[in-house]
Design an enzyme around this catalytic site. Structure first.
Site, PDB file in Angstrom:
ATOM      1  N   SER A  97      78.369 -10.476  62.008  1.00 53.02           N
ATOM      2  CA  SER A  97      79.203  -9.533  61.270  1.00 53.02           C
ATOM      3  C   SER A  97      80.542 -10.146  60.877  1.00 53.02           C
ATOM      4  CB  SER A  97      79.394  -8.256  62.091  1.00 53.02           C
ATOM      5  OG  SER A  97      80.076  -7.286  61.342  1.00 53.02           O
ATOM      6  N   ASP A 236      82.288  -5.918  55.157  1.00 54.61           N
ATOM      7  CA  ASP A 236      82.255  -7.037  56.099  1.00 54.61           C
ATOM      8  C   ASP A 236      81.004  -7.874  55.800  1.00 54.61           C
ATOM      9  OD1 ASP A 236      80.336  -5.298  57.073  1.00 54.61           O
ATOM     10  OD2 ASP A 236      81.132  -5.188  59.108  1.00 54.61           O
ATOM     11  N   ASP A 238      77.966  -8.511  57.093  1.00 49.24           N
ATOM     12  CA  ASP A 238      76.594  -7.974  57.072  1.00 49.24           C
ATOM     13  C   ASP A 238      76.560  -6.580  56.449  1.00 49.24           C
ATOM     14  OD1 ASP A 238      77.934  -6.809  59.239  1.00 49.24           O
ATOM     15  OD2 ASP A 238      76.116  -6.590  60.440  1.00 49.24           O
ATOM     16  N   ASP A 240      77.463  -3.573  56.988  1.00 47.03           N
ATOM     17  CA  ASP A 240      77.160  -2.263  57.581  1.00 47.03           C
ATOM     18  C   ASP A 240      78.415  -1.376  57.624  1.00 47.03           C
ATOM     19  OD1 ASP A 240      78.435  -3.700  59.561  1.00 47.03           O
ATOM     20  OD2 ASP A 240      77.037  -3.169  61.155  1.00 47.03           O
TER      21      ASP A 240
END
Length: 450
Positions: A97, A236, A238, A240
């Site tokens: 992340s 960010d 990734d 999510d």
């Protein structure tokens, strides 16, 4: 064996010291033995170490007898989507992340994309890694799985295409993976996208994508102003989590986004339940009630929010940390659904983004989360409860300490991972009171920390 990469909710650590292909292979084997999974989705983010770690992880899964369905370079939410949509036994996303560039990690889910964390299997997987393994009698198979089309169709299902009109939007992927999804969505939407740091690049030439850090916001804010955009969105690595900027380039606190999304969602679905975290609550409760819904507090953290949403059959859940969860998305968090809903709202209202937010900030001004390093957090929190609790209207412990008075409230909670105490203060329409009480509490914390 160094297993320090195992955390409360996922795995994260430096490569190769804390996480490497050899350990990833063992984790794959342990995952299958502990969960009994036979069909597992695997995906990975744009970090340079991700393909190699994913390959080793897949080898371990297959050696233990599970079939691997590799969905390739993606965001965490695509692993969640594919695991539930294709009715797999589990899914693993290789990602760190917003951690530093030389880090990597894994996020694991079981059937229906239910999170696997330290209290329901992650510690068992960690402990199993320490013991020897034997190969399964029948090796698992490997195949690639194309999920993009089904995923894009699902995302577009959240908005009314007929309500959309041309908008200029700044999108900042931070050289993470979000740009790949924007390029797919672009074909179906009437929006003009101004693309900032758009290309996936695991070298992170503009720094690790983490828009919650103030120093990472200027590129998005400046582009909004330069291009006269209706809104800015940043993700960010990734993707999510997503973060919002109004048409003036102002960063919008996640708290007010939760209320806006709850309102937008309930307008679509009719009366329903909304889960929110206990740090800041009044704005969300007010909007949910006005839209005919029921607001329910849950302990902060994705595993707690997702479980509570399942228990309550909630349509939406939101945390002020920019995690947004949706019942029809397997109760999982998505960084794409929120901006689609807010873009739809801008189209429907014909009003600038700031006008949707300003009234809410005025009604419920908030301090935003303030972190302080404290030597003995439990002692400080107990002393503050003793001082403020006696005269309070209510005191609750859903997550940390929440103390409520008629016209102001605060939440004080410990970090799970560091000696930090997090403070949030809000008032009913009184900015000077919010500032005064925030300063008063911070001074009290400092005094108690000596």
């Amino acid at each position: 064996m160094d297993l320090s990469c195992f955390k409360a909710y996922d795995l994260r650590g430096s490569v190769p010291e804390q996480l490497n292909p050899a350990l990833a292979e063992l984790i794959g084997r342990a995952y299958v033995e502990i969960t009994g999974a036979k069909k597992v989705i695997v995906g990975y983010d744009i970090r340079l170490s991700s393909p190699e770690i994913t390959k080793a992880l897949s080898s371990g899964l297959m050696a233990a007898g599970a079939d691997v369905f590799d969905i390739g370079l993606c965001g965490t939410e695509q692993v969640y989507f594919a695991t539930s949509h294709y009715e797999m036994d589990g899914g693993i996303m290789v990602t760190a992340s917003h951690n530093p560039r030389n880090h990597n990690g894994m996020k694991m889910v079981g059937p229906e994309s239910r999170p696997i964390s330290s209290d329901n299997g992650l510690n068992d997987i960690r402990d199993r890694v320490r013991e020897p393994f034997a190969d399964a009698p029948v090796q698992g198979k490997y195949e690639t799985l194309e999920v993009t089309r089904a995923y894009i169709d699902h995302l577009l299902g959240y908005v009314d295409a007929a309500a959309l009109r041309p908008l200029k939007l700044v999108v900042n992927a931070g050289n993470g993976g979000a740009g790949l999804v924007i390029d797919q969505l672009e074909k179906h939407l009437p929006f003009e996208f101004i693309k900032v740091h758009h290309q996936p690049d695991g070298n992170f030439p503009h720094g690790v994508p983490n828009p919650i850090l103030e120093e990472n916001r200027a590129a998005t804010a400046d582009a909004v102003i330069e291009h006269g955009a209706a809104m800015g969105i940043a993700w960010d690595g990734d993707y999510d989590r997503c973060f919002f900027f109004d048409e003036n380039g102002r960063f919008i606190e996640g708290y007010y986004i939760v209320g806006l999304l709850a309102d937008q969602f309930l307008r679509k679905t009719g009366p329903g339940k909304v889960i929110h975290d206990p740090r800041l609550i009044w704005n969300t409760q007010d909007l949910v009630k006005a839209a005919g819904g029921e607001a329910i507090e849950s302990k902060t953290g994705h595993a707690f929010i997702k479980q509570r949403m399942r228990d309550e059959d909630a349509v939406y859940g939101g945390e002020m940390s920019a995690h947004h969860y949706f019942r029809d998305f397997a109760y999982c968090d998505s960084g794409m659904i929120p901006w689609l809903l807010i873009a739809e709202r801008l189209c429907q209202s014909g009003k600038p983004f700031s006008s949707l937010i300003d009234a809410r900030i005025e009604a419920y001004p908030a301090s935003g989360e303030i972190n302080r390093t404290i030597a003995d957090p439990p002692k400080v929190i107990a002393a503050i409860e003793e001082k403020y609790g006696a005269g309070a209207k209510s005191v609750s412990y859903v997550d940390g300490l929440s103390v409520e008075f008629d016209n102001w409230r605060f939440n004080l909670r410990m970090s799970n991972t560091e000696p930090v105490v997090r403070l949030n203060v809000e008032t009913r329409g009184d900015i000077p009171l919010m500032k005064a009480k925030t300063e008063e509490l911070l001074a009290e914390m400092e005094r108690l920390n000596k």
